[in-house]
Design a protein around this motif. Structure first.
Motif, PDB file in Angstrom:
ATOM      1  N   GLY A   1       0.986  -1.166   0.053  1.00  0.00           N
ATOM      2  CA  GLY A   1       0.000   0.059   0.136  1.00  0.00           C
ATOM      3  C   GLY A   1       0.820   1.244   0.090  1.00  0.00           C
TER       4      GLY A   1
ATOM      5  N   LEU B   1      -8.409   2.056   1.168  1.00  0.00           N
ATOM      6  CA  LEU B   1      -7.842   1.097   0.655  1.00  0.00           C
ATOM      7  C   LEU B   1      -8.053  -0.216   1.611  1.00  0.00           C
TER       8      LEU B   1
ATOM      9  N   VAL C   1     -19.559  -0.840  -6.523  1.00  0.00           N
ATOM     10  CA  VAL C   1     -18.581  -1.956  -6.608  1.00  0.00           C
ATOM     11  C   VAL C   1     -17.233  -1.251  -6.692  1.00  0.00           C
ATOM     12  N   MET C   2     -16.204  -1.759  -6.288  1.00  0.00           N
ATOM     13  CA  MET C   2     -14.834  -1.147  -5.802  1.00  0.00           C
ATOM     14  C   MET C   2     -14.380  -0.541  -7.156  1.00  0.00           C
ATOM     15  N   LYS C   3     -13.314   0.293  -7.005  1.00  0.00           N
ATOM     16  CA  LYS C   3     -12.701   0.982  -8.167  1.00  0.00           C
ATOM     17  C   LYS C   3     -11.633   0.024  -8.837  1.00  0.00           C
ATOM     18  N   GLY C   4     -11.340  -1.383  -8.010  1.00  0.00           N
ATOM     19  CA  GLY C   4     -10.261  -2.163  -8.295  1.00  0.00           C
ATOM     20  C   GLY C   4      -9.397  -2.662  -7.480  1.00  0.00           C
ATOM     21  N   TYR C   5      -8.513  -3.766  -7.707  1.00  0.00           N
ATOM     22  CA  TYR C   5      -7.374  -4.148  -6.672  1.00  0.00           C
ATOM     23  C   TYR C   5      -6.468  -2.970  -7.117  1.00  0.00           C
ATOM     24  N   LEU C   6      -5.485  -2.720  -5.914  1.00  0.00           N
ATOM     25  CA  LEU C   6      -4.135  -1.782  -6.003  1.00  0.00           C
ATOM     26  C   LEU C   6      -3.186  -2.571  -6.963  1.00  0.00           C
ATOM     27  N   LYS C   7      -2.592  -1.985  -7.867  1.00  0.00           N
ATOM     28  CA  LYS C   7      -1.331  -2.674  -8.459  1.00  0.00           C
ATOM     29  C   LYS C   7      -1.757  -3.924  -8.723  1.00  0.00           C
TER      30      LYS C   7
ATOM     31  N   PRO D   1      -3.632  -5.331 -12.113  1.00  0.00           N
ATOM     32  CA  PRO D   1      -4.512  -5.242 -13.154  1.00  0.00           C
ATOM     33  C   PRO D   1      -4.956  -6.597 -13.563  1.00  0.00           C
TER      34      PRO D   1
ATOM     35  N   THR E   1      -7.939  -7.455 -11.274  1.00  0.00           N
ATOM     36  CA  THR E   1      -8.975  -6.459 -11.486  1.00  0.00           C
ATOM     37  C   THR E   1      -9.843  -6.765 -12.807  1.00  0.00           C
TER      38      THR E   1
ATOM     39  N   PHE F   1     -13.642  -8.093 -13.113  1.00  0.00           N
ATOM     40  CA  PHE F   1     -14.589  -7.465 -13.901  1.00  0.00           C
ATOM     41  C   PHE F   1     -15.113  -7.795 -15.307  1.00  0.00           C
TER      42      PHE F   1
ATOM     43  N   PHE G   1     -19.126  -7.679 -11.661  1.00  0.00           N
ATOM     44  CA  PHE G   1     -18.012  -8.309 -10.643  1.00  0.00           C
ATOM     45  C   PHE G   1     -18.392  -9.403 -10.204  1.00  0.00           C
TER      46      PHE G   1
END
Lengths: 546, 546
Positions: free
Chosen positions: B118, B190, B402-408, B410, B413, B417, B422
């Protein structure tokens, strides 16, 4: 600061899974899917469950589409608070079209202007207003397809147009899914402002704002699931203050009402277990001045009543409370999707005496949760006025329930949004606790001998007189004082008061210079939304030759 | 269809007056401005009004800014449900920073991974977890500024770091306005998923979603103004299911709770007039199994209880109702901002008997108003399964919470999606009335002799046995049957039941093949959110050599 790229901006784009346009249409989708058997609409002897209401608006939507309605097309409607009016609030936007609910108290000429300016493609008309619509159509260039409503709950009138409403939707598809809303910024509704001189302006709402205004009403009202909502407020007024969409959010029952009359209202409250209603002060007057026999039907039931347009006078408030209505004072403009400010009640005030409670409740209050900013600013400097309850400023709004703008009127739109705020034109003060209190529309301040007289303040005193039913105060040009106050008063049936008695009554309550110089007795001219048309009174008050 | 230009698209651009980023920060702004004297936070003997709560988070925000926190910077926090944790939910995002609330039941190694992944710039640590944090910092590359919290309500532990929290915020500015949120799509939080094998994934929330999730909780709960909310749910769990922001929306009181224990809970309910609380079934177990002396404090007060993570067993539901808790079953994942599905209760079901009501309440339900789409689809064809209560599919979500996505990440993510939905990984059926019912996480379905065994179903039976406190069922590889069911059971204090008795009990209730082949008695391993860590049990159940 620029939007520098951080780790949170990388590889996290909007996708169809996590970004959808906000639209109030989803609220009805959900209510119908979750509570299909629940009562959605009551109208006279008719009853529609949520499944039926949903099917009817889908039929309407698909029939509109079959007749060429697509994104950005205007569908106008001239209709009282009946099922087709509700259905249009979903059936029109689901095609991408824009609903234009027209005030049926306007003249044919005014309606003709709206049909032309709004470029109406389809015009839905209730038989009660058939003749009015026909006259309007005779005066405008627009040639919309006309659909006539033949409501069994209404006798007489004239069903006009190429096809009757029920026949029109019968050809539609009850499973029509609607068109995808391409952008939440797309228009959902067009509402013409009423009541002032010159041509009305077309206020455009978008899907995002309508979604937030609907949900804002629910949150602000602390509305639990499944209310029974009585339609005492015209739906043509800011789409019924966006309650057309709010009530579906909580799967409530829409209780329709063709005519706002005391007997019908009390009857509906008793019959349908009404929990919530909205209306201008004129509706409250009607309720508290009903006969005891009419009132009896209601019983002990407590009803939430939301009122706007003018501060509720203390005397009316007390009578409403006694009659079992919990009154909440809200405030807004067509440009803010209807109410966006609320007199959010502080339980500490419950202990105060009735007069003090009424004084506090007469204030407009604080912003809705879904309004980002509300302020009283000096319009010259755009700086906040002191929160001292004295310094006058203009009321400004900023946020996501401020209109998209005025249709085909960039000059007015730019002026309205100058300096990053919506300019309401309303004048007010900020009390120390952050609640705003309107003093008057700028043109309603009477300046007499260099002193400002708030017409609201004088009206409030007149309302306290036991014989007064309604009162409105305006300024009249005067050679000596610049302006003087003139009061227009309607007495209660059986009420008696002379001009001199009322003037003395005001003088005994507030500064003498604020007392009206003259009292005119008679009915008050009103807009369809219950606002007194002060410009008409000002004309009437004006001495010959000025 | 392309977005053809219509009359509604002309001269009606977004302006600073009518388009602002949606952010839950505005809810606290409003609560503090409107109800400054109202009780906002209770923690032991400490009390903060909304004005004080607001000032503290502004001090925190400005101090963070002075230490370099700006848009997209991560501030991690390891803290129980105390005021600094609440303050961080506003103080961090108002700088543009991202709050990363870490599960304090994780190992030092897991926390070290999160701090590194993070990219924590600042790390706020409660003294109770000082040693844990120090161990984590020793294992990670990140070198955040460490701020230690010395909570007077906690004895012992270790205050670590460069500066103590109260000293840190004392240097801040109580009038700090915060940075403008440039875009509602910007990250606000996060949250790392817990409980499965491999490295956890960092779920990113944005301001738009947090705003909608907060208001969605209010609307879904039909929450009136000024609730008293007891923090039995860890705030590190999806930001307390976004109730951290929801409660400020309605200017409620946050009642803090360092430790979720029956005595403390009942005491807080009595003392602070608690109206709402949330928690996993383990909290319900705790409540219904409390001593009569502990329960007595609560009196007749009715409390709304929202539960998720596992369907509430019938026996527990009945006892909760008897104890004056109105239980609502909700469902969601970290990826959907916590709860986004609700067992929306239909009043028609009130008349059913307790067992039937419990069966209906065990269903996960229907989407929140602020979730656009929820469906049970065949993951191969992405077509809806029949609504027959039988056909199994995967549960899919689509919408603005629904979340923006998973950090780092892709790859993860995109997989999550895929096809515009989702993918929850949860398996379920769709009942005829549109309510979804989870059957199991895909890996929790036990396939034995070609028959599917739902571990939830078996657990539900075990819970009905009077001696059972908690139960979890997993599959064990078996040469003959493919898999067999193994049950892990904790008995109530003083409860007695033999392995054979429990197996017979299950056989007497449902199909014999579903009965566990073995019962293991003892405590169940749980995640911090009260979910049983079935992967640990599966490891334990696995025979040597497989």
């Amino acid at each position: 600061m620029t939007a520098a790229t951080t780790v949170y901006d990388r590889d996290l784009p909007k996708t169809p899974a996590n970004f959808l346009p906000l639209t109030p249409l989803t609220f009805l989708d959900r209510a119908a899917a979750t509570f299909p058997a629940r009562l959605a609409v009551v109208h006279g002897d008719r009853r529609f469950t949520y499944a039926e209401f949903d099917a009817r608006r889908r039929r309407l939507g698909s029939a509109l589409k079959a007749h060429g309605i697509a994104a950005g097309d205007t569908v106008s409607i001239l209709c009282p608070n009946t099922p087709p009016m509700l259905e249009a609030h979903y059936g029109v936007p689901m095609t991408g079209g824009v609903i234009n609910a027209i005030n049926y108290r306007l003249s044919a000429q005014e309606i003709a202007f709206i049909l032309d300016h709004g470029e109406a493609k389809i015009f839905i008309v209730d038989s009660e207003f058939g003749a009015l619509a026909r006259a309007a159509l005779g005066q405008c260039k627009a040639k919309p397809l006309v659909i006539g409503i033949d409501d069994p709950e209404h006798e007489g009138g004239e069903v006009i147009g190429e096809i009757e409403y029920e026949a029109f939707i019968a050809k539609g598809d009850a499973a029509y899914a609607g068109e995808p809303i391409a952008d939440e910024w797309n228009a959902i509704a067009l509402n013409y402002t009423s009541g002032t001189t010159g041509n009305p302006k077309g206020v455009v709402f978008h899907h995002r704002g309508a979604y937030l205004a609907a949900i804002g009403n629910v949150v602000t009202a602390g509305m639990a699931a499944n209310p029974a909502y009585l339609w005492t407020l015209p739906m043509f007024h800011c789409n019924g203050w966006c309650y057309t969409w709010a009530i579906s959010t909580v799967a409530g029952t829409h209780v329709c009402l063709r005519k706002t009359e005391a007997a019908r209202i009390y009857d509906a409250i008793a019959k349908h277990g009404v929990t919530h209603m909205c209306g201008a002060p004129v509706v409250m007057n009607m309720l508290v001045n009903a006969t005891e026999a009419q009132k009896a039907a209601k019983g002990d039931r407590s009803v939430e009543f939301y009122t706007a347009a003018a501060p509720p006078p203390a005397a009316v408030l007390q009578k409403m409370e006694a009659a079992g209505f919990r009154v909440t004072h809200i405030y807004g403009l067509t440009e803010t999707y209807g109410p966006s400010v609320i007199n959010d009640w502080n339980e500490d005030w419950d202990a105060l005496d009735a007069a003090e409670r009424a004084r506090l409740k007469a204030r407009q209050g604080v912003k809705y949760q879904v309004l980002e900013d509300l302020a009283v600013l000096d319009p010259e400097t755009m700086q906040p006025v002191p929160k001292d309850g004295e310094a006058m400023g203009e009321v400004f709004f900023r946020g996501n329930i401020v209109m998209k703008g005025y249709l085909k009127n960039p000059t007015a739109t730019e002026a309205a949004f100058k300096d990053g705020w919506f300019h309401s034109g309303d004048l007010g003060v900020w009390d120390a606790d952050g609640y705003i209190r309107l003093k008057d529309r700028s043109k309603d301040i009477i300046i007499s001998g260099g002193e400002n007289i708030s017409s609201i303040e004088v009206e409030d005193v007149l309302y306290r007189h036991p014989a007064v039913f309604e009162a409105a105060v305006v300024g009249r040009p005067d050679e000596q004082w610049g302006e003087v106050a003139i009061a227009f008063v309607t007495l209660k049936p059986g009420g008696e008061a002379s001009e001199q008695e009322l003037i003395e009554f005001v003088r005994s309550e507030i500064a003498r210079y604020k007392a009206p110089k003259k009292i005119v007795f008679g009915d008050l001219p009103k807009t369809s939304t219950g606002k007194v048309q002060k410009f008409k009174l000002r004309d009437q008050a004006r001495p010959i030759g000025i």
